[in-house]
Write a protein that holds these residues in place. Sequence first.
Motif, PDB file in Angstrom:
ATOM      1  N   GLN A  56      91.893  -8.434 -42.519  1.00 39.71           N
ATOM      2  CA  GLN A  56      91.056  -9.505 -41.968  1.00 39.71           C
ATOM      3  C   GLN A  56      90.002  -9.980 -42.974  1.00 39.71           C
ATOM      4  OE1 GLN A  56      92.177 -10.599 -39.026  1.00 39.71           O
ATOM      5  NE2 GLN A  56      93.631  -8.902 -39.266  1.00 39.71           N
ATOM      6  N   ASN A  91      84.230 -11.211 -36.674  1.00 36.66           N
ATOM      7  CA  ASN A  91      85.442 -11.976 -36.982  1.00 36.66           C
ATOM      8  C   ASN A  91      86.612 -11.036 -37.281  1.00 36.66           C
ATOM      9  OD1 ASN A  91      86.964 -14.459 -37.971  1.00 36.66           O
ATOM     10  ND2 ASN A  91      86.952 -13.184 -39.808  1.00 36.66           N
ATOM     11  N   PRO A 288      84.464 -18.701 -39.335  1.00 39.82           N
ATOM     12  CA  PRO A 288      85.581 -17.789 -39.030  1.00 39.82           C
ATOM     13  C   PRO A 288      85.540 -17.257 -37.604  1.00 39.82           C
ATOM     14  CG  PRO A 288      84.626 -17.265 -41.164  1.00 39.82           C
ATOM     15  CD  PRO A 288      83.690 -18.232 -40.498  1.00 39.82           C
ATOM     16  N   ALA A 289      84.332 -16.888 -37.147  1.00 34.60           N
ATOM     17  CA  ALA A 289      84.205 -16.341 -35.798  1.00 34.60           C
ATOM     18  C   ALA A 289      84.550 -17.382 -34.741  1.00 34.60           C
ATOM     19  CB  ALA A 289      82.777 -15.822 -35.574  1.00 34.60           C
ATOM     20  N   THR A 292      88.389 -17.948 -34.707  1.00 32.87           N
ATOM     21  CA  THR A 292      89.091 -16.802 -34.127  1.00 32.87           C
ATOM     22  C   THR A 292      88.918 -16.750 -32.617  1.00 32.87           C
ATOM     23  OG1 THR A 292      88.772 -15.542 -36.169  1.00 32.87           O
ATOM     24  CG2 THR A 292      89.348 -14.296 -34.197  1.00 32.87           C
TER      25      THR A 292
END
Length: 301
Positions: A56, A91, A288-289, A292
Amino acid sequence: MNNPWQISIEALQKSLVTDLGRGLTAQEVNERLGKYGFNQLTEKKGPSALTIFLGQFNSPIVWILVAAALISGFLKEWLDAIAIVAIVIMNAIFGFIQEFRAEKAIAALKKLSAPGAKVIRDGELKLIPAKELVPGDVIQIEAGDHIPADGRLVQVAYFQTQEASLTGESVPIEKYSEELNFEEIPLAERKNMVYLGTQAVSGKAKAIVVNTGMNTELGKIAEMIEEAGKEETPLQKRLSRLGKWLVHFCLGIVVIIFFLGVIRGVPFIEMFLTAVSLAVAAIPEGLPAVVTIALAIGVQR
């Protein structure tokens, strides 16, 4: 076995060396287990949970965020550093959960397999674990039973199956035992066949097992899943391009601001810290968070 739907019942018995009334003997079963193996889906060893989690962090945007956190710590901007680290970890956790679930696709297919099967062996009807079935076994199926292997129907009585797991067809399929005179025919139209992973919804039937384990239609799907290469989605490709663009953009800001300040006579250290602070501020830490979480919510819906 190839194209069992177009073979007559008599020819099928000869081909598989079996008998509708007697079934197979214990010796024949042991020999075929040694040849074909157990009637179960096999799963290749995938990446470990640790490998998936560390994967990740393999993203340009994440690298930028880690660098931003280090620089923020160097500048003693502890609140910013902690916030960025928290976002990176969050994330990674969300991404790990989604990818770990995806890696369990074969386990999901295994749940479609039947735990037991009614089979005729040595002239007697027996209930055995479905994994012990072999090609040539004669099985009996009733309404509510899960089909334990791919089989060619030889006797039917108002028999219907639900094959949505394989064909997507929501309506039960009426079955019969006559051979089909077509070499190539879509799976959904093979009315004299039953398949592992499907379910009987009405009537009764008797069938000869023709394929087991990874040779079944469900096994072929499992094999395709195992062999499918991991390809980035269009969104992942765009995020990767965005990450690379951000790297160049941030470095450009640092260089331009730094040299403009030095030219104007601002102290070297002061300009360096200012340029780095601007670069950190330009990074979208929450991207990114947010992506996702949005994808996870979309999957659940």
